[in-house]
Structures are given as structure tokens and as C-alpha cells.
Design a protein around this motif. Structure first.
Motif, mmCIF file in Angstrom:
data_model
loop_
_atom_site.group_PDB
_atom_site.id
_atom_site.type_symbol
_atom_site.label_atom_id
_atom_site.label_comp_id
_atom_site.label_asym_id
_atom_site.label_seq_id
_atom_site.Cartn_x
_atom_site.Cartn_y
_atom_site.Cartn_z
ATOM 1 N N GLU A 6 0.830 -1.207 0.000
ATOM 2 C CA GLU A 6 0.000 0.000 0.000
ATOM 3 C C GLU A 6 0.866 1.259 0.000
ATOM 4 O O GLU A 6 0.596 2.211 -0.728
ATOM 5 C CB GLU A 6 -0.949 0.022 1.203
ATOM 6 C CG GLU A 6 -2.103 -0.953 1.101
ATOM 7 C CD GLU A 6 -1.761 -2.344 1.626
ATOM 8 O OE1 GLU A 6 -0.582 -2.617 1.929
ATOM 9 O OE2 GLU A 6 -2.682 -3.162 1.742
ATOM 10 N N VAL A 7 1.909 1.266 0.829
ATOM 11 C CA VAL A 7 2.804 2.419 0.874
ATOM 12 C C VAL A 7 3.484 2.594 -0.477
ATOM 13 O O VAL A 7 3.606 3.720 -0.977
ATOM 14 C CB VAL A 7 3.837 2.273 2.012
ATOM 15 C CG1 VAL A 7 4.896 3.355 1.920
ATOM 16 C CG2 VAL A 7 3.144 2.300 3.365
ATOM 17 N N SER A 8 3.892 1.511 -1.083
ATOM 18 C CA SER A 8 4.524 1.573 -2.399
ATOM 19 C C SER A 8 3.562 2.155 -3.437
ATOM 20 O O SER A 8 3.939 3.030 -4.227
ATOM 21 C CB SER A 8 4.973 0.179 -2.818
ATOM 22 O OG SER A 8 5.507 0.211 -4.111
ATOM 23 N N PHE A 9 2.331 1.686 -3.434
ATOM 24 C CA PHE A 9 1.315 2.185 -4.369
ATOM 25 C C PHE A 9 1.084 3.682 -4.163
ATOM 26 O O PHE A 9 1.096 4.466 -5.109
ATOM 27 C CB PHE A 9 0.007 1.421 -4.185
ATOM 28 C CG PHE A 9 -1.125 1.952 -5.011
ATOM 29 C CD1 PHE A 9 -1.278 1.553 -6.326
ATOM 30 C CD2 PHE A 9 -2.025 2.857 -4.476
ATOM 31 C CE1 PHE A 9 -2.313 2.053 -7.103
ATOM 32 C CE2 PHE A 9 -3.066 3.360 -5.237
ATOM 33 C CZ PHE A 9 -3.213 2.966 -6.562
ATOM 34 N N LEU A 10 0.881 4.085 -2.909
ATOM 35 C CA LEU A 10 0.624 5.495 -2.609
ATOM 36 C C LEU A 10 1.829 6.366 -2.946
ATOM 37 O O LEU A 10 1.667 7.488 -3.432
ATOM 38 C CB LEU A 10 0.236 5.667 -1.140
ATOM 39 C CG LEU A 10 -1.120 5.071 -0.756
ATOM 40 C CD1 LEU A 10 -1.311 5.099 0.755
ATOM 41 C CD2 LEU A 10 -2.253 5.813 -1.454
ATOM 42 N N SER A 11 3.025 5.843 -2.722
ATOM 43 C CA SER A 11 4.232 6.587 -3.063
ATOM 44 C C SER A 11 4.358 6.773 -4.570
ATOM 45 O O SER A 11 4.787 7.825 -5.039
ATOM 46 C CB SER A 11 5.481 5.875 -2.541
ATOM 47 O OG SER A 11 5.503 5.895 -1.141
ATOM 48 N N LYS A 12 3.968 5.770 -5.299
ATOM 49 C CA LYS A 12 4.096 5.820 -6.757
ATOM 50 C C LYS A 12 3.055 6.746 -7.388
ATOM 51 O O LYS A 12 3.374 7.527 -8.282
ATOM 52 C CB LYS A 12 3.951 4.410 -7.329
ATOM 53 C CG LYS A 12 4.135 4.328 -8.826
ATOM 54 C CD LYS A 12 4.111 2.901 -9.310
ATOM 55 C CE LYS A 12 4.306 2.828 -10.817
ATOM 56 N NZ LYS A 12 4.265 1.445 -11.291
#
Length: 80
Positions: A6-12
Motif C-alpha cells: 500500500e505504501v509503495s502504491f501510494l508513493s508511486k
């Protein structure tokens, strides 16, 4: 961590600095815990800082006191 995807998705897609900001506050680690007495002692020892409302034992901590502890002393959220 459990929410790394989720953090990766939101960061991207939303906020490229999210991962760094979460790491800065110790995301995934336990937040520090101090007693009310310890908080008052720390705040009263700050001779270079002037608070709008002076700290007295027994009074509620004000927002300025809580923010000072979190931002200047611990650098992340702290439980009192």
C-alpha cells in the motif's frame, strides 16, 4: 511490513515522499512513552524556549507542549 504494498502504491501514484516521511516518524516501530511527570520535567528544563502557557504539574498539557515534545525532543509522536 504488513502494508508495504500500500505504501509503495501510494508513493508511486499519490505522494513520492510518503515512504521517507513515514520512515522519519518511525513507522512500524513503537512510539516512545513517557509519564506525565517526565513530560513536565522535560518541558520545565527548556530554558531556551518560551511557552505561551507555562507548564505546571497538575495542569493539562497544551498543544504547544505536546508539539514541542513530539517535534523537538523526540522527533516523532510520543505517548504521555
Amino acid at each position: 511490513s504488513e502494508c508495504a504494498s500500500e505504501v509503495s502504491f501510494l508513493s508511486k501514484y499519490i505522494d513520492p515522499s510518503l515512504g521517507n516521511r513515514l520512515n522519519d516518524i518511525g513507522f512500524g516501530k513503537r512510539f516512545p512513552r513517557i509519564s506525565y511527570t517526565e513530560a513536565v520535567d522535560i518541558l520545565r528544563k527548556q530554558t531556551n524556549t518560551t511557552f505561551e502557557k507555562e507548564v505546571e504539574w497538575g495542569d493539562d498539557l497544551k498543544t504547544e507542549h505536546e508539539r514541542f515534545l513530539a517535534e523537538k525532543i523526540f522527533g516523532r509522536p510520543v505517548f504521555v
